[in-house]
Scaffold this active site. Structure first.
Site, mmCIF file in Angstrom:
data_model
loop_
_atom_site.group_PDB
_atom_site.id
_atom_site.type_symbol
_atom_site.label_atom_id
_atom_site.label_comp_id
_atom_site.label_asym_id
_atom_site.label_seq_id
_atom_site.Cartn_x
_atom_site.Cartn_y
_atom_site.Cartn_z
ATOM 1 N N HIS A 1 -15.992 -18.295 5.111
ATOM 2 C CA HIS A 1 -16.709 -18.624 6.336
ATOM 3 C C HIS A 1 -17.316 -20.007 6.190
ATOM 4 O O HIS A 1 -17.746 -20.376 5.086
ATOM 5 C CB HIS A 1 -17.823 -17.605 6.615
ATOM 6 C CG HIS A 1 -18.298 -17.651 8.025
ATOM 7 N ND1 HIS A 1 -19.242 -18.551 8.454
ATOM 8 C CD2 HIS A 1 -17.923 -16.934 9.106
ATOM 9 C CE1 HIS A 1 -19.424 -18.373 9.741
ATOM 10 N NE2 HIS A 1 -18.642 -17.415 10.180
ATOM 11 N N ASP B 1 -14.340 -10.187 10.265
ATOM 12 C CA ASP B 1 -13.003 -9.825 10.723
ATOM 13 C C ASP B 1 -12.209 -9.025 9.711
ATOM 14 O O ASP B 1 -11.193 -8.426 10.053
ATOM 15 C CB ASP B 1 -12.229 -11.093 11.114
ATOM 16 C CG ASP B 1 -12.804 -11.710 12.362
ATOM 17 O OD1 ASP B 1 -13.095 -10.943 13.292
ATOM 18 O OD2 ASP B 1 -12.995 -12.935 12.411
HETATM 19 N N1 CMC Z 1 -8.087 -18.333 1.757
HETATM 20 C C1 CMC Z 1 -7.853 -19.324 0.843
HETATM 21 N N2 CMC Z 1 -8.653 -20.396 0.669
HETATM 22 C C2 CMC Z 1 -9.732 -20.496 1.455
HETATM 23 C C3 CMC Z 1 -10.041 -19.510 2.405
HETATM 24 C C4 CMC Z 1 -9.181 -18.413 2.548
HETATM 25 N N3 CMC Z 1 -9.425 -17.466 3.446
HETATM 26 N N4 CMC Z 1 -11.187 -19.875 3.049
HETATM 27 C C5 CMC Z 1 -11.567 -21.047 2.518
HETATM 28 N N5 CMC Z 1 -10.699 -21.416 1.546
HETATM 29 C C6 CMC Z 1 -10.780 -22.605 0.698
HETATM 30 C C7 CMC Z 1 -10.831 -23.869 1.560
HETATM 31 O O1 CMC Z 1 -9.527 -24.350 1.807
HETATM 32 C C8 CMC Z 1 -11.641 -24.802 0.683
HETATM 33 O O2 CMC Z 1 -10.786 -25.325 -0.307
HETATM 34 P P1 CMC Z 1 -10.883 -26.918 -0.685
HETATM 35 O O3 CMC Z 1 -12.303 -27.148 -1.057
HETATM 36 O O4 CMC Z 1 -9.915 -27.053 -1.801
HETATM 37 O O5 CMC Z 1 -10.475 -27.642 0.550
HETATM 38 C C9 CMC Z 1 -12.600 -23.880 -0.034
HETATM 39 O O6 CMC Z 1 -12.022 -22.569 0.015
HETATM 40 C C10 CMC Z 1 -13.983 -23.825 0.594
HETATM 41 O O7 CMC Z 1 -13.843 -23.519 1.957
HETATM 42 P P2 CMC Z 1 -15.104 -23.588 2.930
HETATM 43 O O8 CMC Z 1 -15.522 -25.017 3.069
HETATM 44 O O9 CMC Z 1 -16.098 -22.609 2.442
HETATM 45 O O10 CMC Z 1 -14.520 -23.036 4.288
HETATM 46 P P3 CMC Z 1 -13.882 -23.843 5.498
HETATM 47 O O11 CMC Z 1 -14.997 -24.323 6.369
HETATM 48 O O12 CMC Z 1 -12.889 -24.824 5.012
HETATM 49 O O13 CMC Z 1 -13.085 -22.697 6.266
HETATM 50 C C11 CMC Z 1 -12.639 -20.727 7.465
HETATM 51 C C12 CMC Z 1 -13.730 -21.654 6.917
HETATM 52 C C13 CMC Z 1 -13.276 -19.558 8.167
HETATM 53 C C14 CMC Z 1 -11.784 -21.531 8.480
HETATM 54 C C15 CMC Z 1 -11.770 -20.276 6.271
HETATM 55 O O14 CMC Z 1 -12.556 -19.565 5.362
HETATM 56 C C16 CMC Z 1 -10.558 -19.454 6.684
HETATM 57 O O15 CMC Z 1 -9.548 -20.003 7.095
HETATM 58 N N6 CMC Z 1 -10.651 -18.098 6.589
HETATM 59 C C17 CMC Z 1 -9.570 -17.232 7.031
HETATM 60 C C18 CMC Z 1 -9.630 -17.050 8.539
HETATM 61 C C19 CMC Z 1 -10.790 -16.158 8.918
HETATM 62 O O16 CMC Z 1 -10.983 -15.091 8.347
HETATM 63 N N7 CMC Z 1 -11.518 -16.568 9.963
HETATM 64 C C20 CMC Z 1 -12.620 -15.772 10.518
HETATM 65 C C21 CMC Z 1 -13.959 -16.384 10.267
HETATM 66 S S1 CMC Z 1 -15.286 -15.220 10.669
HETATM 67 C C22 CMC Z 1 -15.170 -14.995 12.379
HETATM 68 C C23 CMC Z 1 -15.728 -16.132 13.123
HETATM 69 O O17 CMC Z 1 -16.958 -16.268 13.129
HETATM 70 O O18 CMC Z 1 -14.943 -16.882 13.693
#
Ligand code: CMC
Length: 458
Positions: free
Chosen positions: A306, A363
């Protein structure tokens, strides 16, 4: 004492005010930065940017805290109803008994959808995704119902909100029924908001739907948990579009479109699709965890991580418990739940997920819960949208009433070519990507033959 932060650029110091939120969160106010320094800030994804002040919901991602108007989400899930929570979000206070009953009556009065709108629903192709239908139908509401004029009375505004809250739920059920070729079930005066939705979805002339109060209260909790989440992607979309002073329906329709994405609300559908794929491939989650860790693979573990929570999503905890309770009550042994548990265990033991603080989000279990109450897969994100509506409405209202409110217009750091000359067409080279023509010759030829004689085409 007034707090400031000092910015030094080219040896010159600038004092920037530091704002302090009611819970102690601090922000550097850069609203005069460009005027005073000629500089802008660079913040892709706006993860470090406060786009507004807001008194609606509060989150602490490190501690896993979420409150609506100051009240912890856990207390609301235990004691409130979705309608009461919607009232709280929109007005700022919990309703008295009379206010709640008036609000419910107003929702009831506005729950029907203009009959002419049915024709639109009927013309969508079978199999069209309900989120696409919902977003366009909400935009279409403006053609049937009046806009809220700039200087409206409070009562007029509240009527528009009630209309939208009530109709969105009716339209969601209606789109499902029509897409399945089933007759539409109208809302009933005798049923509560949540019971009415279940009845509109599942009642049939040949098999009357029996309302189960446990399902109704579970749905109440589901929608309370989704009701607001400060400046998330869809809410920011509503505020941004709303800042152009578009009508309420257009702004909410934008929010629905943003929510549809699998990284946002669409994740509840994507999680179940992923669990099904793991199941179909033998049930071992390890290869999926490995793929999620591979930076050369765009795959992400759906339902994990998240932007704000670096701890358990407080909504996810409640959702998980509720999911088990409903499955037990229905005596339903869902094989995907076993996969989900295995996946959660594997990921939470893995150093990639530990180091990046990636925990299951709402989710991860909400899809399992929706399956348990019989909601079809492509309606999952629609269920999220109904829940998020009070949040979108309150944020739209707050931004409209903000005296400092401005047209949202971010800036950019330009990274394109510098000034260059216009090249006449015979001197241009075809575009190539990885050594291959972007527009294959066959397409160009057809295009050319068809339009060669048409001067107006160029
Ligand atoms: N699987 C693999 N790697 C991940 C994931 C994941 N689900 N989530 C984050 N990471 C990686 C991300 O790429 C980053 O790597 P790097 O630093 O090498 O670029 C690292 O973990 C830290 O990520 P972050 O900064 O904590 O998260 P973000 O802002 O980049 O992404 C997110 C947030 C929600 C888009 C992502 O976690 C994701 O794609 N999750 C899967 C989709 C999901 O479940 N979405 C629902 C969110 S909750 C409902 C809502 O409120 O919308």
């Amino acid at each position: 004492m007034k707090k400031t932060a000092t910015l030094i650029v080219d040896g010159k110091s600038y004092e920037l005010p530091v704002m302090v939120g009611t819970d102690g969160n601090r922000a550097i106010d850069i609203s005069r930065l460009r005027k005073e320094t000629g500089l802008i800030t660079y913040d892709p994804g706006f993860g470090n940017t406060g786009s507004c002040t807001s008194s609606i919901s509060y989150m602490d991602g490190e501690k896993g805290i979420l409150r609506y108007r100051g009240i912890p989400i856990e207390r609301l899930a235990e004691h409130s109803s979705f309608i009461e929570t919607a009232f709280l979000l929109i007005t700022g206070e919990l309703p008295t008994k009379e206010e709640l009953s008036d609000f419910s009556a107003m929702l009831n009065d506005h729950s029907l959808v203009h009959e002419d709108m049915r024709h639109f629903f009927e013309r969508y192709p079978r199999g069209a995704h309900p989120m696409g239908i919902l977003s366009s139908m909400v935009n279409a509401l403006r053609a049937f119902y009046p806009e809220i004029p700039e200087r409206s009375e409070e009562a007029e505004i509240n009527k528009a909100f009630a209309r939208l809250l009530s109709k969105l739920r009716t339209m969601a059920a209606m789109s499902y029924r029509i897409s399945k070729g089933m007759p539409v079930v109208y809302p009933s005066y005798f049923l509560s908001y949540c019971a009415n939705f279940l009845n509109m979805m599942f009642d049939s002339a040949v098999r009357p739907y029996v309302i189960d109060e446990d399902m109704v209260s579970a749905l109440n909790v589901f929608w309370i948990l989704h009701a607001d989440h400060e400046q998330n992607c869809s809410t920011s979309a509503v505020r941004l579009v709303g800042s152009a002073r578009v009508n309420l329906y257009a702004a909410i329709s934008t929010g629905i479109s943003a929510l549809w994405g699998p990284l946002h609300g669409g994740a509840n559908q994507a999680v179940v699709e992923m669990l099904q794929e793991i199941y179909d491939r033998g049930g071992d989650p390890a290869p999926f965890v490995a793929r999620a860790k591979d930076k050369n693979d765009p795959f992400r573990l759906m339902g994990f991580g998240h932007s704000i929570y670096k701890n358990y999503d407080p909504r996810g905890r409640i959702m998980k418990k509720m999911c088990y309770r409903i499955l037990e009550k229905r005596d339903f042994n869902d094989p995907l739940l076993d996969i989900a548990m295995k996946l959660e265990e594997t990921a939470l033991r893995d150093s990639y997920f530990i180091d990046n603080k990636l925990y299951p989000n709402i989710d991860f279990y909400s899809g399992m819960f929706l399956r348990a109450i019989g909601i079809p897969l492509d309606m999952f994100t629609v269920m999220f949208a109904i829940g998020r509506l009070p949040g979108w409405i309150s944020q739209w209202k707050e931004s409209r009433e903000d005296p400092r409110g401005k047209l949202c217009r971010p800036r950019q750091v330009y990274s394109g070519p510098g000034k260059r000359d216009y090249i006449p067409i015979p001197e241009r080279k075809p575009k190539e990507v990885n050594g291959r023509r972007l527009y294959p010759q066959s397409v160009e030829k057809t295009f050319e033959t068809k339009y060669r004689s048409s001067a107006s085409y160029l």
